[in-house]
Scaffold this motif. Structure first.
Motif, mmCIF file in Angstrom:
data_model
loop_
_atom_site.group_PDB
_atom_site.id
_atom_site.type_symbol
_atom_site.label_atom_id
_atom_site.label_comp_id
_atom_site.label_asym_id
_atom_site.label_seq_id
_atom_site.Cartn_x
_atom_site.Cartn_y
_atom_site.Cartn_z
ATOM 1 N N PHE A 229 -12.631 -28.079 -17.290
ATOM 2 C CA PHE A 229 -13.122 -27.867 -15.931
ATOM 3 C C PHE A 229 -14.630 -27.627 -15.955
ATOM 4 C CE2 PHE A 229 -8.683 -27.392 -15.269
ATOM 5 C CZ PHE A 229 -8.455 -27.619 -13.914
ATOM 6 N N ILE A 230 -15.283 -28.104 -14.914
ATOM 7 C CA ILE A 230 -16.732 -27.976 -14.787
ATOM 8 C C ILE A 230 -17.031 -27.364 -13.436
ATOM 9 C CG2 ILE A 230 -18.956 -29.145 -14.933
ATOM 10 C CD1 ILE A 230 -17.455 -31.557 -16.139
ATOM 11 N N ASN A 231 -17.438 -26.099 -13.437
ATOM 12 C CA ASN A 231 -17.808 -25.420 -12.192
ATOM 13 C C ASN A 231 -16.750 -25.578 -11.104
ATOM 14 O OD1 ASN A 231 -20.333 -24.456 -13.181
ATOM 15 N ND2 ASN A 231 -21.197 -26.493 -12.885
ATOM 16 N N GLY A 232 -15.480 -25.364 -11.495
ATOM 17 C CA GLY A 232 -14.405 -25.350 -10.520
ATOM 18 C C GLY A 232 -13.652 -26.642 -10.348
ATOM 19 N N TYR A 233 -14.023 -27.695 -11.077
ATOM 20 C CA TYR A 233 -13.374 -28.997 -10.887
ATOM 21 C C TYR A 233 -13.078 -29.660 -12.229
ATOM 22 C CZ TYR A 233 -15.086 -28.438 -6.116
ATOM 23 O OH TYR A 233 -15.355 -27.965 -4.850
ATOM 24 N N ALA A 270 -21.526 -29.627 -9.767
ATOM 25 C CA ALA A 270 -22.183 -28.372 -9.404
ATOM 26 C C ALA A 270 -22.158 -28.240 -7.887
ATOM 27 C CB ALA A 270 -23.624 -28.327 -9.910
ATOM 28 N N GLY A 271 -21.715 -27.090 -7.403
ATOM 29 C CA GLY A 271 -21.644 -26.892 -5.954
ATOM 30 C C GLY A 271 -20.726 -27.913 -5.319
ATOM 31 N N SER A 272 -21.253 -28.652 -4.346
ATOM 32 C CA SER A 272 -20.459 -29.662 -3.635
ATOM 33 C C SER A 272 -20.849 -31.080 -4.038
ATOM 34 C CB SER A 272 -20.643 -29.486 -2.124
ATOM 35 O OG SER A 272 -22.016 -29.642 -1.767
ATOM 36 N N HIS A 273 -21.471 -31.226 -5.213
ATOM 37 C CA HIS A 273 -21.915 -32.548 -5.665
ATOM 38 C C HIS A 273 -21.396 -32.837 -7.072
ATOM 39 C CE1 HIS A 273 -24.735 -31.734 -2.394
ATOM 40 N NE2 HIS A 273 -24.949 -33.040 -2.330
#
Length: 605
Positions: A229-233, A270-273
């Motif tokens: 997983f990477i920052n939540g995804y 990262a974030g929403s991207h």
């Protein structure tokens, strides 16, 4: 492997590494550097302040929990306090070490089993056994967790020595972002490029860091999954034909970006991207909600926090030209760089030219009084990419090989070829019965058992090829004249049979690539003592001993630079000649981090 597969895997590993560096950046207080004009290694803080200008001949590890590691002249690691005048914490030498996390590190002191220590070098817990299992190796360290192998299964243990996931999985991926992915023995279904439909279903199980099972992923639904997983995804995908389509799954197993053919790979989030690549291996930026933000046109890209990305404008094979961009694609920093590190706090390390590094903020600002650096090693990797025990019981090692004047590993000088091949099959997954036609080219059978955690090379030599072809005689009429005819006998192949001969020689080789490093002379002496119990010394020098075993058999025990070997049986005159071993001694093969380092870590001595 096809080129597209290889590029995808390599790119994903490298960018996943950057992501994990970024996430763990707060735990690292300084990184190895060389201040311009100083050939020795020092340490620089993430904000560019020099902690140590240059005191080490060999590159130290990153600083965590106020501690770092550095190798001595023999290649062993020593533990240091991180201050303006670094000093060793103790007088111990370590073979394998990790960085510290919450005050603990996993290590193997020289000639000792694996333990967990605190920042003062005191043992917190032993990892010689985990539950009822004896672990072979620890690796994939992250967030205070380590994957461990025991026999053919893997599990996870924390830096306190507590089991997080029991060792019952075929493989476990590196823990990341609060999640752990464990795979069953059919895991190839997630990576095969051909005949996917014919493979059995594989299931990836996702755990949290407490070891609680959250959900599973079936290869029948998504036959591509990212390493972690990477920052939540988690990148997940579908392979069809010769193309991958990737999407994103959130931390609870819900799809937030459906696999899309325009995403040939998703390498960072990262974030929403997220950063994606197209089928020409170019990278761009997409929004999870709205789609493409920056078209795929860069040869590399990764996030610097949630609001910036680093992109490489250079074509593949050219010198890198990294830019720091805002998420709308505009330049955040005007200059181009040869290299850009992950984001550490609010600073990044950038390489301006071959021998010049700087520490800047994301707007390009740099402290006016900053030191000039000729090198900064920003990777927050562990000093060793695996940790294993450095302790070995030499008597148990020798005993378990099963050597005496007539026997090796339950094979005797009276054993048949079939018996030897059946013994070999015990060390391999294949259970196919040996076919004589496959062994007509060799007179040897090689076995590689793992004993006391070390792979041992065993060779059984026969006096002839292991098998030979059989024939029948067929009369062929060449010429007829009256009542007379001329003929010849033709040999017609009928197949192959194993030789009826029995072994003539055994050879066992012990290499010093693992636990036997530094122990070859002791092992040599123990083997000489063992074989002298079966015969009498015929000749010897500083590197070898020839022993008469009687009945025409001899034994040679020889010390070589990287191994000790034992040969015994019907030896030739050249094999019994030992003068070439005189003066031999073990090559300690010192390996230093700065000379042997890649994106996975460094090879330890």
């Amino acid at each position: 492997m096809k080129r597209s597969a290889l590029l995808s895997i390599v790119s994903f590993l490298v960018l996943a590494l950057f992501s994990s560096c970024s996430k763990s950046s707060d735990t690292y207080e300084a990184f190895p550097c060389k201040v311009k004009g100083n050939d020795d290694w020092g340490l620089v803080k993430p904000d560019g302040k020099v902690l140590v200008a240059g005191e080490f001949s060999h590159r130290p590890s990153p600083v965590s929990c106020g501690r770092f590691w550095c190798q001595n002249a023999k290649g062993y690691w020593e533990l240091y306090k991180a201050d303006e005048h670094p000093s060793t914490v103790n007088d111990k030498e370590y073979r394998y070490v990790t960085n510290f996390y919450n005050g603990h590190a996993i290590v193997a002191e020289r000639d000792q089993p694996v333990t967990i220590i605190d920042v003062d070098g005191n043992e917190v817990a032993s990892l010689a056994k985990i539950g009822s299992l004896q672990p072979n190796q620890f690796n994939d360290f992250n967030d205070g967790l380590a994957v461990f192998s025991a026999d053919t299964v893997q599990g996870v243990v924390d830096f306190n020595g507590e089991i997080v996931i029991p060792a019952k999985y075929y493989s476990v991926n590196k823990p990341s972002d609060g999640r752990i992915i464990a795979l069953d023995s059919r895991s190839m279904a997630f990576s095969m490029w051909e005949d996917i439909d014919s493979l059995e279903e594989s299931v990836a199980t996702v755990f949290d860091y407490k070891g609680e099972k959250l959900f599973t992923i079936s290869s029948k639904k998504y036959n591509r999954i990212g390493d972690g997983f990477i920052n939540g995804y988690l990148p997940v995908g579908i392979h069809e034909g010769e193309k991958d389509s990737w999407g994103l799954m959130n931390a609870m197993g819900e799809i937030v970006v459906r696999p899309d053919a325009s995403n040939c790979m998703i390498s960072d989030v990262a974030g929403s991207h997220y950063i994606y690549s197209d089928d020409s291996y170019k990278y761009g930026l997409k929004s999870i909600e709205t789609g493409t933000v920056i078209k795929a046109k860069y040869s590399g890209a990764f996030f610097l926090g949630e609001n910036h990305i680093a992109v490489n404008e250079a074509e593949e094979g050219d010198d890198p030209e990294w830019l720091i961009l805002n998420l709308d694609g505009t330049k955040a920093v005007a200059k181009k760089f040869m290299d850009v590190s992950p984001l550490f706090g609010d600073h990044v390390f950038v390489q301006v030219r071959d021998d010049r590094w700087q520490v800047i903020k994301l707007d390009g600002e740099m402290d006016a009084d900053q030191d000039q650096f000729s090198k900064i090693e920003y990777m927050s990797l562990n000093p060793c990419y695996f940790v294993t025990s450095d302790h070995i019981d030499l008597d148990a090692l020798i005993e378990r090989v099963g050597m005496n004047a007539n026997t090796m590993d339950s094979i005797t000088f009276q054993s048949s070829v079939r018996t030897v091949l059946e013994r070999q099959a015990r060390y391999y997954s294949s259970t196919n019965k040996p076919v004589a036609a496959n062994y007509s080219y060799t007179d040897e059978v090689n076995l590689f058992p793992t004993i006391e955690g070390e792979m041992v090379s065993e060779t059984v030599t026969f006096p002839s090829k292991l098998s030979h072809q059989t024939y029948r005689q067929e009369k062929v009429i060449d010429y007829v004249w009256g009542n007379y005819y001329w003929y010849h006998m033709n040999k017609v192949p009928t197949g192959y049979v194993f030789t009826s001969k029995s072994p003539s020689k055994f050879t066992v080789t012990f290499n010093n690539y693992g636990k036997l490093r530094g122990k070859l002379r002791t092992l040599y002496s123990s083997l000489v003592k063992k074989f002298l119990a079966y015969g009498t010394e015929d000749n010897s020098n500083s590197g070898a001993t020839l022993i008469d075993l009687g009945n025409g058999k001899s034994a040679v025990i020889a010390l070589e630079s990287n191994s000790v070997k034992v040969m015994w049986g019907n030896l030739s005159a050249s094999e019994k000649s030992i003068f070439s071993y005189d003066g031999n001694k073990e090559d300690m093969k010192v390996s230093f981090a700065e000379d042997d380092f890649d994106e996975f870590g460094s090879e330890c001595p």
